[in-house]
Design a protein around this motif. Structure first.
Motif, PDB file in Angstrom:
ATOM      1  N   THR A  18     -25.484  73.749 -12.407  1.00 51.67           N
ATOM      2  CA  THR A  18     -25.089  72.403 -12.007  1.00 51.67           C
ATOM      3  C   THR A  18     -24.317  71.786 -13.161  1.00 51.67           C
ATOM      4  OG1 THR A  18     -27.085  72.161 -10.648  1.00 51.67           O
ATOM      5  CG2 THR A  18     -25.877  70.151 -11.201  1.00 51.67           C
ATOM      6  N   GLY A  19     -23.011  71.550 -12.956  1.00 49.53           N
ATOM      7  CA  GLY A  19     -22.200  71.058 -14.068  1.00 49.53           C
ATOM      8  C   GLY A  19     -22.152  72.112 -15.159  1.00 49.53           C
ATOM      9  N   ASP A  20     -22.616  71.742 -16.349  1.00 47.62           N
ATOM     10  CA  ASP A  20     -22.655  72.704 -17.454  1.00 47.62           C
ATOM     11  C   ASP A  20     -24.082  73.109 -17.793  1.00 47.62           C
ATOM     12  OD1 ASP A  20     -23.498  70.308 -18.433  1.00 47.62           O
ATOM     13  OD2 ASP A  20     -22.228  70.300 -20.223  1.00 47.62           O
ATOM     14  N   THR A  21     -24.997  72.960 -16.824  1.00 45.47           N
ATOM     15  CA  THR A  21     -26.411  73.250 -17.053  1.00 45.47           C
ATOM     16  C   THR A  21     -26.865  74.427 -16.204  1.00 45.47           C
ATOM     17  OG1 THR A  21     -26.871  70.920 -17.519  1.00 45.47           O
ATOM     18  CG2 THR A  21     -28.761  72.318 -16.988  1.00 45.47           C
ATOM     19  N   LEU A  22     -27.564  75.378 -16.828  1.00 54.23           N
ATOM     20  CA  LEU A  22     -28.168  76.502 -16.110  1.00 54.23           C
ATOM     21  C   LEU A  22     -29.594  76.122 -15.757  1.00 54.23           C
ATOM     22  CD1 LEU A  22     -27.928  79.465 -15.155  1.00 54.23           C
ATOM     23  CD2 LEU A  22     -28.838  80.136 -17.373  1.00 54.23           C
TER      24      LEU A  22
END
Length: 216
Positions: A193-197
């Motif tokens: 999500t976005g730049d998050t794993l």
């Protein structure tokens, strides 16, 4: 009176300074250059810009261009890092991870968990808690070194293990030490999500990959 710098504002001169519009159509330096030329065209003849001012303005053009290129490079690197994270995350599916939490994980009738101490302790006590927070058992683990340690607990035969948690108390003399509870969980899926794993855990639900302390 200061000498007025001679500025060639012809189309050919602008083209030579700003470069081909086809290759720099999206470059902020072209817009910056046009503003600079307009400023010089409308300057006060009795108080013209000196050479140092012109040089400073042109230096600003290069700075803006450099910043834009740097931002593009950072964005590209961020995209590559996220893709690499997603590929690495796919390899976590079905594996167990260690992260902060106070839930007991049961396998073959035995509950396991752990804790992390900020410094060595003279005595460590683990209390097993019911879903309602009532103490149902206590483990005296004695002296423990700083860092991570684990423990096991076997519940009474026939008792339910749903929703059991634990609480750790560590002391050194009369001083209460910081003790972080650790739990294990199984990774069922991963998502970005976005730049998050994000990991989807069997018991803990969604959690950020950054919370993981170890993988087994």
């Amino acid at each position: 009176m200061p000498t007025t710098p001679v500025i060639d504002t012809s189309a050919s001169a602008l083209s030579a300074l700003s470069g081909s519009s086809a290759t720099k159509k999206d470059d902020g330096s072209e817009r910056f250059l046009k503003l600079l030329v307009t400023q010089m065209q409308n300057q006060d003849p009795l108080n013209p810009m000196d050479n140092a001012q012109v040089t400073s303005q042109i230096a600003q053009i290069n700075t803006v261009t450099g910043i834009e290129k740097l931002n593009q490079t950072v964005q590209a690197l961020s995209g590559q890092m996220l893709q690499n994270q997603a590929l690495q995350g796919a390899g976590l599916v079905g594996r167990n991870v260690l992260l902060e939490g106070n839930q007991l994980a049961f396998a073959d009738g035995v509950g396991t968990a752990g804790f992390e101490l900020s410094s060595a302790a003279d005595n460590v006590k683990v209390e097993i808690l019911s879903p309602g927070g009532r103490v149902i058992d206590t483990l005296d683990l004695g002296a423990q070194n700083s860092g991570r340690s684990g423990f096991e607990w076997a519940p009474p035969a026939g008792s339910s293990t749903d929703g059991l948690s634990f609480r750790v108390t560590a002391t050194s003399g009369a001083t209460v030490l910081s003790a972080t509870p650790l739990t294990t969980d199984r990774v069922d899926a991963v998502s970005t999500t976005g730049d998050t794993l994000t990991l989807e855990l069997a018991r803990g639900g969604s959690t950020a990959y950054s919370r993981v302390k170890a993988i087994s």
